[in-house]
Enzyme design. Structure first.
Site, PDB file in Angstrom:
ATOM      1  N   HIS A 136       0.689  -1.129  -0.133  1.00  0.00           N
ATOM      2  CA  HIS A 136      -0.006  -0.069  -0.104  1.00  0.00           C
ATOM      3  C   HIS A 136       0.874   1.341  -0.094  1.00  0.00           C
ATOM      4  O   HIS A 136       1.895   1.331   0.601  1.00  0.00           O
ATOM      5  CB  HIS A 136      -0.902   0.130   1.247  1.00  0.00           C
ATOM      6  CG  HIS A 136      -1.594   1.383   1.472  1.00  0.00           C
ATOM      7  ND1 HIS A 136      -2.765   1.467   0.945  1.00  0.00           N
ATOM      8  CD2 HIS A 136      -1.223   2.421   2.334  1.00  0.00           C
ATOM      9  CE1 HIS A 136      -3.318   2.737   1.230  1.00  0.00           C
ATOM     10  NE2 HIS A 136      -2.226   3.417   2.233  1.00  0.00           N
ATOM     11  N   SER A 138       0.451   5.439   0.129  1.00  0.00           N
ATOM     12  CA  SER A 138      -0.459   6.620   0.392  1.00  0.00           C
ATOM     13  C   SER A 138       0.315   7.824   0.888  1.00  0.00           C
ATOM     14  O   SER A 138       1.458   7.799   1.626  1.00  0.00           O
ATOM     15  CB  SER A 138      -1.456   6.532   1.013  1.00  0.00           C
ATOM     16  OG  SER A 138      -1.439   6.101   2.488  1.00  0.00           O
TER      17      SER A 138
END
Length: 273
Positions: A136, A138
């Site tokens: 992930h 972000s």
């Protein structure tokens, strides 16, 4: 007669046992390259660099500090089924406007993940790592400033010679297109890397090329020249040049050309990807 058969059986058993030991040593020899590292170790380069743009006039607002903290944790000292080792990984990259009046952080990117790594040897005794990871990435922000995506990645990294290490990595991007329109065009679907030991133990050069999904646009190129002042220490003086897109997630659509100088701590071995 019985003694003869007993000796023959003992000899066959010894041959089988010895061949099994040799085979086990052969199978675990590549794994030793991971096991000789501490379970908690450097993942990607850890660096602290400062620099300025090459494609625009230098000001206090576009010169900056870029730093990265990256580590991995091996979860098991013995391989799982198939010879894979499980890992947890975390990388954090920050852009600090240290020359601006209030010295704000313009962007911080967070990149946690899990991976399984299979060490093996290619023909000619070339140590290679095959990795499957779920990651992930972000910037931890919301609203119009939110930038986030996930990937299922596959990579191979190999020490093809005493001086050359090369890698190739591809991924299936999972992107929220509403928050990140067109992000896939810029992050692309893969990258290639290479490290050359100019003078082993002292000088090395790295290159990382990421291809965007556009035909000639998008993508990025990052090159580094590294000098180790002391052979017994694991830190380098690094000159880094980045050109292209997605150096940071917040400005993924902006083309940048930045040159920076600073210090880097590298993985002790070639790194899993």
């Amino acid at each position: 007669m019985y003694l003869k058969y007993l000796l023959i059986c003992f000899a066959l058993f010894s041959i089988k046992a010895n061949s099994q030991i040799v085979e086990e040593k052969k199978n675990f020899r590549a794994a030793d390259s991971l096991l000789k590292e501490h379970s908690f170790s450097v993942h990607r380069d850890n660096y602290f660099l400062t620099g300025m743009p090459l494609n625009e006039a230098v000001t206090r607002n576009n010169a900056d500090v870029k730093y990265q903290v990256s580590f991995k944790l091996r979860l098991n000292s013995k391989p799982l089924w198939g010879g894979f080792f499980p890992y947890l990984m975390y990388t954090q990259k920050a852009f600090w406007d240290i020359y601006a009046s209030s010295k704000p952080f313009s962007e911080i990117n967070f990149n946690p993940g899990i991976a399984i790594v299979r060490p093996f040897y290619l023909k000619g005794g070339r140590l290679t790592y095959g990795t499957i990871s779920l990651e992930h990435e972000s910037n931890g922000r919301d609203s119009i400033y939110s930038r986030t995506w996930n990937m299922l990645a596959f990579s191979l990294k190999s020490q093809v010679s005493p001086r050359w290490t090369v890698g190739i990595r591809g991924w299936i991007p999972l992107v929220d297109k509403e928050d990140n329109p067109g992000l896939t065009k810029y992050v692309g679907y893969g990258e290639a890397s290479a490290t050359y030991q100019i003078k082993p133990g002292r000088w090395s050069a790295d290159i990382l090329f990421r291809k965007g999904s556009g035909l000639i646009n998008y993508g990025s190129l990052q090159t580094q020249l590294n000098w180790k002042p002391y052979r017994d220490e694991n830190y380098y003086v690094t000159l880094q040049w980045f050109v292209g897109y997605t150096e940071s997630l917040i400005d993924y659509q902006e083309h940048k050309s930045m040159i920076r100088l600073g210090f880097t701590i590298k993985p002790e071995n070639m790194g899993i990807f």
